[in-house]
Design a protein around this motif. Structure first.
Motif, short mmCIF file in Angstrom:
data_model
loop_
_atom_site.label_atom_id
_atom_site.label_comp_id
_atom_site.label_asym_id
_atom_site.label_seq_id
_atom_site.Cartn_x
_atom_site.Cartn_y
_atom_site.Cartn_z
N VAL A 171 0.87 -1.17 0.00
CA VAL A 171 0.00 0.00 0.00
C VAL A 171 0.91 1.22 0.00
O VAL A 171 1.83 1.32 0.83
CB VAL A 171 -0.94 0.01 1.23
N ARG A 172 0.67 2.14 -0.93
CA ARG A 172 1.47 3.36 -1.04
C ARG A 172 0.97 4.43 -0.07
O ARG A 172 -0.19 4.44 0.30
CB ARG A 172 1.41 3.91 -2.46
N GLY A 173 1.88 5.33 0.29
CA GLY A 173 1.51 6.50 1.08
C GLY A 173 1.17 6.23 2.52
O GLY A 173 0.37 6.95 3.12
N THR A 174 1.78 5.21 3.12
CA THR A 174 1.43 4.87 4.50
C THR A 174 1.92 5.91 5.50
O THR A 174 1.31 6.07 6.55
CB THR A 174 1.95 3.48 4.88
N GLY A 175 3.00 6.61 5.18
CA GLY A 175 3.48 7.71 6.04
C GLY A 175 3.43 7.40 7.51
O GLY A 175 4.10 6.50 8.00
N THR A 176 2.58 8.13 8.25
CA THR A 176 2.48 7.95 9.70
C THR A 176 1.42 6.91 10.10
O THR A 176 1.15 6.74 11.28
CB THR A 176 2.15 9.29 10.38
N ALA A 177 0.83 6.26 9.13
CA ALA A 177 -0.19 5.25 9.42
C ALA A 177 0.44 4.06 10.16
O ALA A 177 1.62 3.76 9.99
CB ALA A 177 -0.83 4.75 8.12
N THR A 178 -0.36 3.41 10.97
CA THR A 178 0.05 2.16 11.60
C THR A 178 -0.24 1.05 10.59
O THR A 178 -1.36 0.92 10.11
CB THR A 178 -0.74 1.91 12.90
N VAL A 179 0.78 0.26 10.27
CA VAL A 179 0.64 -0.80 9.27
C VAL A 179 0.70 -2.15 9.97
O VAL A 179 1.62 -2.44 10.73
CB VAL A 179 1.75 -0.71 8.20
N TYR A 180 -0.32 -2.96 9.70
CA TYR A 180 -0.40 -4.29 10.27
C TYR A 180 -0.38 -5.32 9.15
O TYR A 180 -1.20 -5.26 8.24
CB TYR A 180 -1.71 -4.49 11.05
N HIS A 181 0.54 -6.26 9.23
CA HIS A 181 0.55 -7.41 8.33
C HIS A 181 -0.20 -8.52 9.06
O HIS A 181 0.34 -9.14 9.99
CB HIS A 181 1.98 -7.83 7.98
#
Length: 139
Positions: free
Chosen positions: A37-47
């Motif tokens: 996913v592009r543009g995650t920046g400050t987002a919390t990313v969960y795999h």
């Protein structure tokens, strides 16, 4: 119905019982390790498949003898780095959050714990869909 409106209707699910949008937008991205996913920046990313991938790595090539397999698995577990342990914790948090939000597929981008946009591979595009939805609701 326009393609944009169809996409909005098809990909946005909201829950009415959640609090109103906060001043500081909170973004959480849920995906598989094979997705991007592009543009995650400050987002919390969960795999959300992180636990499965770690378990598969720890279990790979274990012998059929249970005692021997247990000893090898224990050594592998003890050899995990701090980054590995953090990844396990983050994956567990992601799975819990995905269950709480009742997510049905990934990628899923959740805004402010109140709305989810499914199937979009760019946070900014998902944000535009979310903001359009908010505007139509008069927020």
């Amino acid at each position: 119905m326009s393609a944009t409106l169809r996409q909005l209707v098809a990909s946005l699910a909201c829950t009415a019982a959640l609090p109103p949008v906060q001043a500081q937008e909170r973004v959480e991205v849920f995906l598989l390790g094979t997705q991007h996913v592009r543009g995650t920046g400050t987002a919390t990313v969960y795999h959300v498949d992180g636990m499965e991938r770690i378990n598969a790595a720890l279990s790979a090539g274990l012998p059929p003898d249970p005692a021997h397999a247990e000893a090898i698995a224990k050594r592998r577990f003890e050899a995990l780095t701090e980054a590995d342990r953090q990844a396990i914790g983050t994956s567990a948090q992601g799975l819990a959050a995905a269950m709480q939000y009742r997510l049905t597929k990934v990628p899923a981008i959740v805004f402010d714990g109140a709305a989810v946009v499914y199937g979009v591979g760019d946070v900014n595009q998902a944000r535009a869909i979310y903001q359009t939805w908010l505007a139509r609701r008069g927020r």
